[in-house]
Design an enzyme around this catalytic site. Structure first.
Site, PDB file in Angstrom:
ATOM      1  CG  ASP A  14     -15.902  -7.779  36.089  1.00  0.00           C
ATOM      2  OD1 ASP A  14     -15.228  -7.879  35.051  1.00  0.00           O
ATOM      3  OD2 ASP A  14     -17.146  -7.676  36.095  1.00  0.00           O
ATOM      4  CB  SER A  38     -15.025 -11.291  34.887  1.00  0.00           C
ATOM      5  OG  SER A  38     -16.267 -11.798  34.524  1.00  0.00           O
ATOM      6  CG  ASP A  95     -16.108 -15.208  32.887  1.00  0.00           C
ATOM      7  OD1 ASP A  95     -16.617 -14.081  32.972  1.00  0.00           O
ATOM      8  OD2 ASP A  95     -16.211 -15.936  31.888  1.00  0.00           O
ATOM      9  N   GLY A 104     -24.235  -7.433  30.590  1.00  0.00           N
ATOM     10  CA  GLY A 104     -24.866  -7.496  29.280  1.00  0.00           C
ATOM     11  C   GLY A 104     -24.293  -6.413  28.387  1.00  0.00           C
ATOM     12  CB  SER A 147     -19.709 -14.361  31.296  1.00  0.00           C
ATOM     13  OG  SER A 147     -18.841 -13.322  31.697  1.00  0.00           O
ATOM     14  CB  THR A 167     -20.131  -8.664  33.624  1.00  0.00           C
ATOM     15  OG1 THR A 167     -19.728  -7.542  32.889  1.00  0.00           O
ATOM     16  CG2 THR A 167     -20.531  -8.249  35.008  1.00  0.00           C
ATOM     17  CE  LYS A 218     -17.907  -4.569  33.917  1.00  0.00           C
ATOM     18  NZ  LYS A 218     -17.526  -5.942  33.661  1.00  0.00           N
ATOM     19  NE  ARG A 223     -10.610  -8.445  31.417  1.00  0.00           N
ATOM     20  CZ  ARG A 223      -9.848  -9.548  31.434  1.00  0.00           C
ATOM     21  NH1 ARG A 223     -10.312 -10.648  30.919  1.00  0.00           N
ATOM     22  NH2 ARG A 223      -8.661  -9.520  31.969  1.00  0.00           N
TER      23      ARG A 223
END
Lengths: 216, 277
Positions: B60, B212, B209, B90, B172, B44, B76, B62
Site C-alpha cells: 500500500d 494502511s 486496517d 515498520g 499491520s 502497512t 514501499k 500510506r
C-alpha cells in the site's frame, strides 16, 4: 515462554513456540518437530521446518526465539564445514554439539534459544545431545520447546531401550501429535528426519495424516 | 550506521552505539517537558507471491505518524538489485536505509563475483545485519527476486529470523492480506492471476486496517524483466465535491473604487540559479 512486548504486533519477537524431539536407536537417530512459528498471537509461518542441517549426517532441532535459533544453526553450519575440511573427514556429533554449546553458553544472557543436536558418526553411532542454557549432555532421547511439558510423562512411560528404526519413528510421531493437540504454540505439520549410516532422510507428515488419540 | 561499511570486514558482535545516545536525548527532552518525536512508521500491508515465471510484490502507500497520515503516496517497494526488490514495513527510516545499505553492498559483491546477485545472498546480508542490532532496527521486509536458481521469496523480521515461503504478508494489515492468500493461492499461477491476487490482498489490508491506505503498488519480477507498477490501482481516489463554497465574481456589488500607486524603486537584484538537472 518469554513475555511479549506491549507495542504493536510487528515488534513482538518471532518465536518458535515448539515441540521438538530426538531419539537414538541402534544405528542412528530420529528427529521430529512441529512447524508453527508465532509472533505474539499471530502464526507467521505454519510450515517451518525446524530441523536444520548442520552437516550431512548431523541435524539440530530449533526452539525458542526464531532469530537466535536460526543464527546459531547457520553459524555452527559454517564452523562445521570449516572443521570437517580441516580434519579431512565427517565431523563427530559431539563436535557439532560442542560448537552449539559454546555459543549458547558464551551468550547465555542475550540468547534465548534451545537446540537439540542429533546425528550419526562412525565412532559413536547415533547420538543425541542436549545444549539447554549452555550445558552439554548426551541422552538416549530428548524433548524440548513449549510443547514438551505436555509430553514428559508420555515419553518417560513409552520409551524403551533397543527400539528399532520404525518403532522410533512411530514414537516420535506420536509424541509430536500429542504435544500439538495440547500446546497452543505448536501445530501445523510434523517434520521427521531419520539419520543413519547411509545418510539423512527427510519426511513431512501432513496434519490429517497424524495419529489421533482420545478426544479427536 | 557505524558498523556496516563497504570494503571492510564488519565488526562482529553487538553494537549499541546509538541506543545510548537516544536514551540520553530522550532523558534530556523529558527533563525539559517535551516528548521525543514519534518515529514515522509505515503501518502497512505488504505481501509477495511466487507464480509460474517469477515473483509479484505488492504494497500500500500510506505512511503514518501516530494517527495522522504523513505521506499519502509513499513508495514501499525498494530496489535492491536489477533482479531483486524488497518491500518494507515498520519504521520508515529503518527500512529505507537498511535496503539502501544492502543494495550498495550487494552491487559491490556482484561486481566482485561477476555474476547477477542471488536472492539468498541478499537474505543473508539482511538477516545478519538485523540480528546484529537485536531488533532495535524496526524493519520487517518482504524480499523477492528471480536469479539463476529461479524465483525466491523471503520474509525477514526485525530480530533477524527469516522464512522462505511461496506467499508472505507483513505489516499491520498482514492478517487481512493473509486471509486472501490462504483462500485463493495456487501453485504455478499465471502472471495476471498472481497480480490480481496480490492486488486483492493489499486491498483487503487497505480497507480493513487503519494503518494502511491509499493506492496499491505492484512490482512484477521475471527472468530478465521487472515491471514496477506505481500506482497499479488507485483504490482511494479523492472524490469530486458536489457543492462549491466559493462566491462568484459580482455576488457583492462594488459601490466605490480608489487606486493609490506606491512609489517603489528596485534597490538590489540577486539571481540564484537552481540546479534543475
Amino acid at each position: 515462554m518469554l513475555e511479549e512486548s506491549t507495542e504493536s504486533e510487528w515488534q513482538s519477537e518471532v518465536k518458535t513456540g515448539t515441540t521438538i524431539i530426538a531419539v537414538e536407536f541402534n544405528g542412528g537417530v530420529v528427529l521430529g518437530s512441529d512447524s508453527r512459528v508465532s509472533a505474539g498471537e499471530t502464526v507467521v509461518n505454519r510450515v517451518m521446518n525446524k530441523l536444520s542441517l548442520l552437516h550431512d549426517k548431523i541435524y539440530c532441532a530449533l526452539s525458542g526465539s526464531a532469530a537466535d535459533a536460526q543464527t546459531i544453526a547457520e553459524m555452527v553450519n559454517y564452523q562445521l564445514d570449516v572443521h570437517s575440511i580441516e580434519i579431512g573427514e565427517d565431523p563427530q556429533v559431539r563436535s557439532a554439539a560442542t560448537l552449539v554449546k559454546n555459543i549458547s553458553y558464551k551468550y547465555k544472557e542475550e540468547l534465548s534459544a534451545h537446540l537439540i543436536v542429533a546425528g550419526w558418526d562412525r565412532r559413536g553411532g547415533g547420538q543425541v545431545f542436549v545444549t539447554l542454557n549452555g550445558l552439554l549432555s548426551r541422552q538416549p532421547f530428548a524433548v524440548g520447546g513449549s510443547g514438551s511439558s505436555y509430553v514428559y510423562g508420555f515419553v518417560d512411560a513409552e520409551y524403551q531401550k533397543g527400539m528399532s528404526k520404525e518403532d522410533c519413528q512411530q514414537f516420535v510421531v506420536n509424541t509430536i501429535s500429542l504435544a500439538m493437540s495440547r500446546d497452543g504454540s505448536s501445530g501445523g505439520v510434523a517434520y521427521l528426519v531419520t539419520i543413519d549410516e547411509k545418510g539423512a532422510e527427510e519426511k513431512c507428515i501432513l496434519g490429517n495424516e497424524l495419529p489421533t488419540f482420545y478426544d479427536q | 550506521m557505524a558498523t556496516l561499511s563497504v570494503c571492510q570486514q564488519p565488526i562482529g558482535g553487538f553494537s549499541f552505539e546509538y541506543c545510548k545516545r537516544n536514551a540520553v536525548l530522550e532523558f534530556e527532552c523529558n527533563k525539559l517537558g517535551h516528548s521525543i518525536p514519534a518515529a514515522r512508521k509505515t503501518g502497512t500491508t505488504i505481501c509477495g507471491v511466487v507464480f509460474k515465471d517469477g515473483i509479484v510484490l505488492g504494497a500500500d502507500t500510506r505512511a503514518t505518524e501516530g494517527m495522522i497520515v504523513a505521506d499519502k503516496n509513499c513508495s514501499k517497494i525498494h530496489y535492491i538489485s536489477p533482479n531483486i526488490y524488497c518491500c518494507g514495513a515498520g519504521t520508515a527510516a529503518d527500512t529505507e536505509m537498511t535496503t539502501q545499505i544492502i543494495s550498495s553492498n550487494l552491487e559491490l559483491h556482484s561486481l566482485s563475483t561477476g555474476r547477477l546477485p542471488r536472492v539468498a545472498t541478499a537474505n543473508r546480508m539482511l538477516k545478519q545485519m538485523l540480528f546484529r542490532y537485536q531488533g532495535h532496527i524496526g524493519a520487517a521486509l518482504v524480499l523477492g527476486g528471480v536469479d539463476c536458481n529461479g524465483p525466491h521469496l523471503y520474509s525477514i523480521y526485525p530480530h533477524g529470523s527469516t522464512d522462505k515461503l511461496p506467499y508472505v504478508t507483513m505489516g499491520s494489515g498482514s492478517l487481512a492480506a493473509m486471509a486472501v492468500f490462504e483462500d485463493r493461492y495456487e501453485q504455478n499461477m499465471e502472471e495476471e492471476d498472481a497480480k490480481r491476487l496480490v492486488r486483492d490482498a493489499i486491498a483487503a489490508g487497505i480497507f480493513n486496517d487503519l494503518g494502511s491506505g491509499s493506492n496499491i503498488d505492484l512490482c512484477v519480477i521475471t527472468k530478465g524483466k521487472v515491471d514496477y507498477l506505481r500506482p497499479h490501482d488507485m483504490a482511494n481516489k479523492k472524490g469530486v465535491r458536489t457543492g462549491d463554497y466559493k462566491y462568484k465574481r459580482g455576488t457583492t456589488g462594488v459601490l466605490a473604487k480608489a487606486v493609490t500607486k506606491l512609489d517603489l524603486e528596485v534597490v538590489e537584484e540577486t539571481v540564484q540559479t537552481m540546479d534543475t538537472s
